[in-house]
Design a protein around this motif. Structure first.
Motif, PDB file in Angstrom:
ATOM      1  N   ASN A 502      55.746   1.445  21.908  1.00 15.84           N
ATOM      2  CA  ASN A 502      56.781   2.130  22.364  1.00 15.84           C
ATOM      3  C   ASN A 502      57.815   1.917  23.454  1.00 15.84           C
ATOM      4  OD1 ASN A 502      56.953   4.178  20.027  1.00 15.84           O
ATOM      5  ND2 ASN A 502      55.359   5.332  21.099  1.00 15.84           N
ATOM      6  N   TYR A 503      57.303   1.309  24.484  1.00 18.49           N
ATOM      7  CA  TYR A 503      58.059   0.786  25.643  1.00 18.49           C
ATOM      8  C   TYR A 503      58.921  -0.508  25.169  1.00 18.49           C
ATOM      9  CZ  TYR A 503      56.675   3.942  29.015  1.00 18.49           C
ATOM     10  OH  TYR A 503      56.600   5.262  29.755  1.00 18.49           O
ATOM     11  N   GLY A 504      58.094  -1.219  24.145  1.00 15.08           N
ATOM     12  CA  GLY A 504      58.833  -2.543  23.742  1.00 15.08           C
ATOM     13  C   GLY A 504      59.804  -1.972  22.644  1.00 15.08           C
ATOM     14  N   GLY A 505      59.812  -0.777  22.131  1.00 15.21           N
ATOM     15  CA  GLY A 505      60.804  -0.514  21.295  1.00 15.21           C
ATOM     16  C   GLY A 505      61.756   0.525  21.997  1.00 15.21           C
ATOM     17  N   ILE A 506      61.715   1.940  21.813  1.00 13.08           N
ATOM     18  CA  ILE A 506      62.671   2.812  22.438  1.00 13.08           C
ATOM     19  C   ILE A 506      62.839   2.273  23.748  1.00 13.08           C
ATOM     20  CG2 ILE A 506      61.156   4.619  22.849  1.00 13.08           C
ATOM     21  CD1 ILE A 506      64.659   4.781  21.286  1.00 13.08           C
ATOM     22  N   GLY A 507      61.644   1.948  24.530  1.00 17.52           N
ATOM     23  CA  GLY A 507      61.898   1.991  26.174  1.00 17.52           C
ATOM     24  C   GLY A 507      62.891   0.848  26.233  1.00 17.52           C
ATOM     25  N   VAL A 508      62.887  -0.141  25.559  1.00 16.91           N
ATOM     26  CA  VAL A 508      63.887  -1.124  25.598  1.00 16.91           C
ATOM     27  C   VAL A 508      65.398  -0.762  25.490  1.00 16.91           C
ATOM     28  CG1 VAL A 508      64.670  -3.525  25.231  1.00 16.91           C
ATOM     29  CG2 VAL A 508      62.337  -3.188  25.632  1.00 16.91           C
ATOM     30  N   VAL A 509      65.425   0.204  24.335  1.00 18.71           N
ATOM     31  CA  VAL A 509      66.613   0.600  24.209  1.00 18.71           C
ATOM     32  C   VAL A 509      67.300   1.683  25.078  1.00 18.71           C
ATOM     33  CG1 VAL A 509      68.096   2.432  22.977  1.00 18.71           C
ATOM     34  CG2 VAL A 509      66.225   0.616  21.662  1.00 18.71           C
ATOM     35  N   LEU A 581      64.633  -5.003  28.615  1.00 20.32           N
ATOM     36  CA  LEU A 581      63.254  -5.727  28.487  1.00 20.32           C
ATOM     37  C   LEU A 581      62.407  -5.761  29.854  1.00 20.32           C
ATOM     38  CD1 LEU A 581      64.315  -8.869  26.381  1.00 20.32           C
ATOM     39  CD2 LEU A 581      62.234  -7.240  25.870  1.00 20.32           C
ATOM     40  N   LEU A 582      63.189  -6.091  30.854  1.00 24.05           N
ATOM     41  CA  LEU A 582      62.871  -6.283  32.323  1.00 24.05           C
ATOM     42  C   LEU A 582      62.327  -4.801  32.696  1.00 24.05           C
ATOM     43  CD1 LEU A 582      65.100  -9.072  33.722  1.00 24.05           C
ATOM     44  CD2 LEU A 582      62.392  -9.346  33.244  1.00 24.05           C
ATOM     45  N   ILE A 583      63.235  -3.695  32.584  1.00 26.33           N
ATOM     46  CA  ILE A 583      63.067  -2.672  32.945  1.00 26.33           C
ATOM     47  C   ILE A 583      62.119  -1.840  32.561  1.00 26.33           C
ATOM     48  CG2 ILE A 583      64.152  -0.324  33.265  1.00 26.33           C
ATOM     49  CD1 ILE A 583      67.031  -1.889  33.748  1.00 26.33           C
ATOM     50  N   SER A 584      62.134  -1.974  31.143  1.00 26.33           N
ATOM     51  CA  SER A 584      61.059  -1.110  30.158  1.00 26.33           C
ATOM     52  C   SER A 584      59.686  -1.847  30.373  1.00 26.33           C
ATOM     53  CB  SER A 584      61.260  -1.361  28.734  1.00 26.33           C
ATOM     54  OG  SER A 584      60.455  -0.420  28.171  1.00 26.33           O
ATOM     55  N   HIS A 585      59.490  -2.992  30.524  1.00 26.22           N
ATOM     56  CA  HIS A 585      58.338  -3.740  30.748  1.00 26.22           C
ATOM     57  C   HIS A 585      57.597  -3.299  32.121  1.00 26.22           C
ATOM     58  CE1 HIS A 585      55.194  -6.828  31.655  1.00 26.22           C
ATOM     59  NE2 HIS A 585      54.951  -6.629  30.676  1.00 26.22           N
ATOM     60  N   GLN A 586      58.493  -3.125  33.241  1.00 28.54           N
ATOM     61  CA  GLN A 586      57.965  -2.743  34.438  1.00 28.54           C
ATOM     62  C   GLN A 586      57.662  -1.052  34.349  1.00 28.54           C
ATOM     63  OE1 GLN A 586      59.814  -4.030  38.008  1.00 28.54           O
ATOM     64  NE2 GLN A 586      59.599  -2.304  39.240  1.00 28.54           N
ATOM     65  N   ALA A 587      58.339  -0.428  33.741  1.00 26.49           N
ATOM     66  CA  ALA A 587      57.870   0.876  33.291  1.00 26.49           C
ATOM     67  C   ALA A 587      56.898   1.441  32.901  1.00 26.49           C
ATOM     68  CB  ALA A 587      59.088   1.731  32.697  1.00 26.49           C
ATOM     69  N   TYR A 588      56.516   0.206  31.610  1.00 30.23           N
ATOM     70  CA  TYR A 588      55.022   0.333  31.243  1.00 30.23           C
ATOM     71  C   TYR A 588      54.173  -0.174  31.924  1.00 30.23           C
ATOM     72  CZ  TYR A 588      51.716  -1.248  28.046  1.00 30.23           C
ATOM     73  OH  TYR A 588      50.295  -1.208  27.607  1.00 30.23           O
ATOM     74  N   MET A 589      54.174  -1.173  32.729  1.00 30.49           N
ATOM     75  CA  MET A 589      53.128  -1.327  33.697  1.00 30.49           C
ATOM     76  C   MET A 589      52.817  -0.453  34.847  1.00 30.49           C
ATOM     77  SD  MET A 589      52.359  -4.327  32.212  1.00 30.49           S
ATOM     78  CE  MET A 589      50.897  -4.712  33.529  1.00 30.49           C
ATOM     79  N   ASN A 590      53.957   0.374  35.087  1.00 30.09           N
ATOM     80  CA  ASN A 590      53.712   1.430  36.052  1.00 30.09           C
ATOM     81  C   ASN A 590      52.871   2.503  35.622  1.00 30.09           C
ATOM     82  OD1 ASN A 590      55.289   0.274  37.981  1.00 30.09           O
ATOM     83  ND2 ASN A 590      57.073   1.584  37.615  1.00 30.09           N
ATOM     84  N   THR A 591      52.959   2.868  34.138  1.00 29.35           N
ATOM     85  CA  THR A 591      52.186   3.777  33.413  1.00 29.35           C
ATOM     86  C   THR A 591      50.778   3.323  33.600  1.00 29.35           C
ATOM     87  OG1 THR A 591      52.075   3.050  31.167  1.00 29.35           O
ATOM     88  CG2 THR A 591      53.965   4.322  31.984  1.00 29.35           C
ATOM     89  N   LEU A 592      50.445   2.090  33.978  1.00 31.00           N
ATOM     90  CA  LEU A 592      48.982   1.500  33.698  1.00 31.00           C
ATOM     91  C   LEU A 592      48.164   1.786  35.232  1.00 31.00           C
ATOM     92  CD1 LEU A 592      49.247  -1.427  31.260  1.00 31.00           C
ATOM     93  CD2 LEU A 592      48.764   0.874  30.793  1.00 31.00           C
ATOM     94  N   LYS A 593      49.233   1.901  36.143  1.00 27.04           N
ATOM     95  CA  LYS A 593      48.444   1.820  37.632  1.00 27.04           C
ATOM     96  C   LYS A 593      47.118   2.640  37.488  1.00 27.04           C
ATOM     97  CE  LYS A 593      52.805   0.676  40.173  1.00 27.04           C
ATOM     98  NZ  LYS A 593      53.698   1.196  40.929  1.00 27.04           N
ATOM     99  N   ASP A 594      46.276   2.267  38.139  1.00 25.62           N
ATOM    100  CA  ASP A 594      44.814   2.884  38.377  1.00 25.62           C
ATOM    101  C   ASP A 594      44.210   3.310  37.099  1.00 25.62           C
ATOM    102  OD1 ASP A 594      45.320   2.641  41.186  1.00 25.62           O
ATOM    103  OD2 ASP A 594      46.592   4.574  41.041  1.00 25.62           O
TER     104      ASP A 594
END
Length: 676
Positions: A502-509, A581-594
């Motif tokens: 979803n982050y690779g899809g609508i997140g990138v949009v 791409l860059l922003i959504s990937h960072q947002a996705y990685m933020n959701t994985l913290k801890d």
């Protein structure tokens, strides 16, 4: 309307209270989409999308068929169901349900349309023929701008780009009917073929309208010659993207004196300009040129031109002869399509445009779950946080400019799903006299709606797209990002998918539209939506240097034979693709913290699934003619390059798929460019 809108019409309904439709679960990533004979490092687009492209060959009605088109096709079936629901029960006279029902039925009634022939345009055509002076021609031109088409130039009421809270009269170049000036001016084999076909098309319309053989031929020659002169004075597509060159605010009186190629007093009075004392003259070279061209052109040629603009605008709403003539040129010659869309799709498209928000309200009620809106709002907030982090981390930007960028990011207006207030269509009359008459009344309704904004503050609650549109946009003058309901479904947004997809899809949009606020056009507007120099000179220089690298990368791409992509024309969208791409990937990685690293799914790591989710959005097959057309007229790169060219600049992609030096996808680190 002609406005900068960066992308990737209500009364009570007779149909109410219908049950929400539950979508069947779809796989997050369909393994059948892959071409496993191609390595990711060789051609990532082919690897991720080759199976889909093989399974979805172009059918005769399409010039391009991709994931957007597939989703739009599914949407058409949903909208057709709404029509069927309306037809299943009586609709109260004058209700919006009855208007939708009647507009659709008039489109489907080819027996009546063929019997009517050219009769629905006869009165308008006679009015043009009877014109005997430039004053009368100015009045007829105004009437056409309201009812049918936009001859000579375009105009609209929209935000003043240096005083974005207020609306301003905007006038801009126009008048040609082939989409881009190059079609008139280039002498390559394809352009010559298209021009010859265009002249045949003009001739055919005049013949169908009752002109003699000699009259039709002479009028076609005159129209093509006149439009060619308009093309010669038109600024090119890259100049149209320069927000500074296209902002030329002046007094109404000064404009009328300098560019007196029609009687502006008559024109403005007829279209209903009552409050404006100023306007923006979008392209000064065009208006200077038109002043010379119009004054040396005979009244008879100008009348031929207006007659063609009328017939061209009406052709798809008349008999089969007119429809087929239009398709032969625009569908076959320009786009390479082999056959018309089915009549029901064409009729549905007209309803979808003319009663957009009325249809949209029905669509949302039946197909858009509230949970999707809630999830989207959460994702948008996550993306905003990620973009803020990336801005703070930029090494090339000063703290002064960063602070202004953060202010702009913090004031984004976010619109998701559908408007809070629906448009009222009670004043739109739809009857059974003729399909074309209803189209004209719909155009008049839209014109009157626009004219309500003259001299008024900008209404920032308005939407620039209907909820059933498979797209999204950023509007710089309102600093808003908008995601209509129709794009919030698989494969863009899939409630059954893992977050990586979803982050690779609508997140990138989402990230794409946010980045438009900071691309080569959007960055010129401040947090309030005004063209403003909020950058330091040094930061602006550095941005332009980085952007030029991206321009040169895309300029090198060969899209067909010897035809190259236009890196300058597509720059804004290419910046937005990369930023998304860059922003959504960072947002996705933020959701994985801890949190523990997500488990592999179908043999792919979560990081790989992010990029596969993105690539799958752009699967498409395209005809050669459509590749040529889009390279001239579309600010978006072709799907293949939205994947391969964008990903080659992203370091994390190399890690995810083990891309190494020597692979076709490999770009040396010093050649990679990241802007946002």
């Amino acid at each position: 309307m002609k406005k900068i809108m960066m992308t990737i019409g209500i009364a009570a309904l007779a149909l109410t209270g219908c049950n929400q439709v539950k979508e069947t679960a779809k796989p997050a990533i369909d393994l059948a989409n892959f071409d496993n004979s191609t390595a990711p490092g060789e051609d990532f687009y082919q690897y991720a999308c080759g199976g889909w492209m093989e399974a979805n060959p172009l059918t005769a009605e399409y010039a391009r068929y991709g994931i957007f088109d597939q989703l739009d096709k599914e949407n058409q079936e949903k909208l057709k169901t709404l029509i069927d629901d309306l037809n299943a029960k009586p609709q109260a006279a004058g209700s919006v349900g009855a208007k939708i029902q009647t507009m659709y039925a008039m489109g489907m009634d080819m027996e009546k349309r063929n019997a009517d022939g050219a009769a629905p345009v006869a009165q308008q055509l006679e009015q043009i023929k009877a014109t005997s002076s430039m004053d009368e021609l100015s009045a007829v031109t105004a009437k056409m701008h309201i009812e049918t088409s936009s001859p000579f130039f375009g105009f609209y009421i929209g935000a003043d780009e240096k005083n974005s809270t207020m609306n301003l009269l905007q006038i801009y170049q126009g008048g040609i009917s082939m989409g881009d000036r190059d079609y008139y001016l280039l002498d390559d084999e394809n352009s010559l073929k298209i021009r010859n076909a265009y002249k045949e098309y003009i001739n055919k319309l005049f013949a169908l309208a009752g002109y003699s053989v000699e009259e039709a031929a002479a009028s076609a020659d005159a129209v093509l010659a006149f439009e060619t002169e308009i093309a010669e004075i038109s600024v090119d597509r890259n100049a149209l993207r320069d927000v500074h060159k296209n902002y030329n605010k002046m007094s109404l009186n000064d404009f009328k004196k300098k560019y007196d190629f029609i009687n502006w007093d008559i024109f403005f009075n007829e279209v209903g300009i009552r409050k404006s004392t100023e306007l923006n003259a979008g392209q000064i070279p065009f208006f200077e040129g038109m002043t010379k061209v119009m004054k040396k052109t005979s009244l008879e040629t100008l009348k031929d031109y207006l007659a063609f603009k009328l017939l061209n605008a009406a052709s798809n709403y008349l008999s089969d002869d007119f429809i087929n003539a239009n398709f032969e040129f625009y569908g076959k010659t320009i786009q390479g399509r082999e056959e018309l869309q089915p009549l029901w799709k064409r009729s549905l498209g007209v309803v979808n445009r003319s009663l957009a928000e009325a249809f949209g309200q029905m669509y949302v009620e039946k197909y858009f779950p509230a949970s999707s809106k809630e999830k989207m709002i959460e994702m948008v907030a996550n993306l905003q946080t990620a973009l803020g982090e990336r801005i703070n981390a930029l090494e090339w930007m000063s703290n002064e400019t960063k602070a202004k960028a953060q202010e702009k990011l913090g004031t984004f207006i976010v619109k998701v799903g559908y408007p809070d207030k629906w448009k009222d269509y009670s004043s739109l009359e739809i009857t059974d006299d003729s399909y074309w008459a209803n189209i004209c009344r719909s155009n008049i309704f839209s014109h009157n709606e626009m004219m309500k904004d003259e001299g008024m503050p900008v209404d920032r609650t308005k939407w620039g797209m209907s909820p059933q549109t498979v797209n999204a946009y950023y509007n710089p003058t309102t600093n808003e990002i908008c995601f209509p309901a129709a794009i919030l479904q698989p494969p863009f947004f899939n409630p059954d998918a893992d977050d990586a997809v979803n982050y690779g899809g609508i997140g990138v949009v989402i990230g794409h539209e946010m980045t438009h606020g900071f691309d080569d056009q959007g960055r010129n507007y401040d947090k309030d939506g005004n063209i403003s120099a909020w950058w330091t000179e040094e930061d602006e220089r550095k941005f332009n240097e980085k952007a030029q690298v991206l321009v040169e990368q895309y300029d090198k791409i060969i899209v067909l034979d010897t035809l190259h992509a236009d890196g300058r024309y597509t720059l804004g969208e290419n910046i937005a693709d990369q930023g998304g791409l860059l922003i959504s990937h960072q947002a996705y990685m933020n959701t994985l913290k801890d949190k523990p690293v997500p488990a592999d799914i179908d043999g792919f790591t979560h990081n790989q699934r992010f990029y596969l989710g993105y690539a799958n959005l752009w699967a498409q097959n395209v005809r050669p003619q459509e590749i040529i057309r889009r390279t001239k007229t579309d600010v978006h790169s072709l799907g293949k390059w939205r994947v391969n060219a964008a990903l080659r600049n992203i370091d994390d992609f190399y890690t995810a798929f083990d891309i190494k030096e020597g692979d076709a996808m490999y770009l040396a680190p010093e050649e990679r460019i990241n802007i946002w």
